[in-house]
Scaffold this active site. Structure first.
Site, mmCIF file in Angstrom:
data_model
loop_
_atom_site.group_PDB
_atom_site.id
_atom_site.type_symbol
_atom_site.label_atom_id
_atom_site.label_comp_id
_atom_site.label_asym_id
_atom_site.label_seq_id
_atom_site.Cartn_x
_atom_site.Cartn_y
_atom_site.Cartn_z
ATOM 1 N N VAL A 92 0.857 -1.188 0.000
ATOM 2 C CA VAL A 92 0.000 0.000 0.000
ATOM 3 C C VAL A 92 0.891 1.234 0.000
ATOM 4 O O VAL A 92 1.695 1.420 0.900
ATOM 5 C CB VAL A 92 -0.928 0.023 1.233
ATOM 6 C CG1 VAL A 92 -1.816 1.256 1.203
ATOM 7 C CG2 VAL A 92 -1.764 -1.244 1.302
ATOM 8 N N GLU A 93 0.755 2.040 -1.028
ATOM 9 C CA GLU A 93 1.519 3.281 -1.140
ATOM 10 C C GLU A 93 0.535 4.426 -0.962
ATOM 11 O O GLU A 93 -0.337 4.639 -1.787
ATOM 12 C CB GLU A 93 2.180 3.343 -2.510
ATOM 13 C CG GLU A 93 3.124 4.491 -2.684
ATOM 14 C CD GLU A 93 3.862 4.385 -4.008
ATOM 15 O OE1 GLU A 93 3.247 4.721 -5.038
ATOM 16 O OE2 GLU A 93 5.020 3.956 -3.995
ATOM 17 N N THR A 94 0.711 5.169 0.133
ATOM 18 C CA THR A 94 -0.248 6.230 0.448
ATOM 19 C C THR A 94 0.282 7.623 0.173
ATOM 20 O O THR A 94 -0.422 8.600 0.423
ATOM 21 C CB THR A 94 -0.682 6.148 1.919
ATOM 22 O OG1 THR A 94 0.469 6.290 2.750
ATOM 23 C CG2 THR A 94 -1.384 4.840 2.198
#
Length: 82
Positions: free
Chosen positions: A45-47
């Site tokens: 997950v790249e936020t």
């Protein structure tokens, strides 16, 4: 995500979009080693990006970071049907 992680990735993505003000960067498939060599569905997950002024400011705010973390956790629970 890779292979079996598509539904998990979509659940997390949907929850993060509904629960935060993060922009929609989409869901993508990738062949990263850490995704391919698992015995279960796996996602990264790249936020945001620490090099971006807006993202960096967000990550300095504990409430914003907790909101993102809660959204990811809720996405996992959604995937599990809870």
């Amino acid at each position: 995500y890779y292979s079996t992680g598509q539904r998990l990735a979509q659940s997390i993505h949907n929850r993060v979009l509904r629960s935060t003000d993060l922009g929609d960067r989409g869901v993508r498939q990738a062949r990263f080693y850490v995704l391919r060599h698992t015995a279960m569905p796996a996602v990264l997950v790249e936020t945001g990006f620490l090099t971006g002024a807006t993202d960096a400011a967000r990550f300095r705010n504990p409430a914003a970071v907790n909101q993102i973390a809660d959204a990811i956790a809720q996405g996992v629970l959604d995937y599990l049907g809870r």
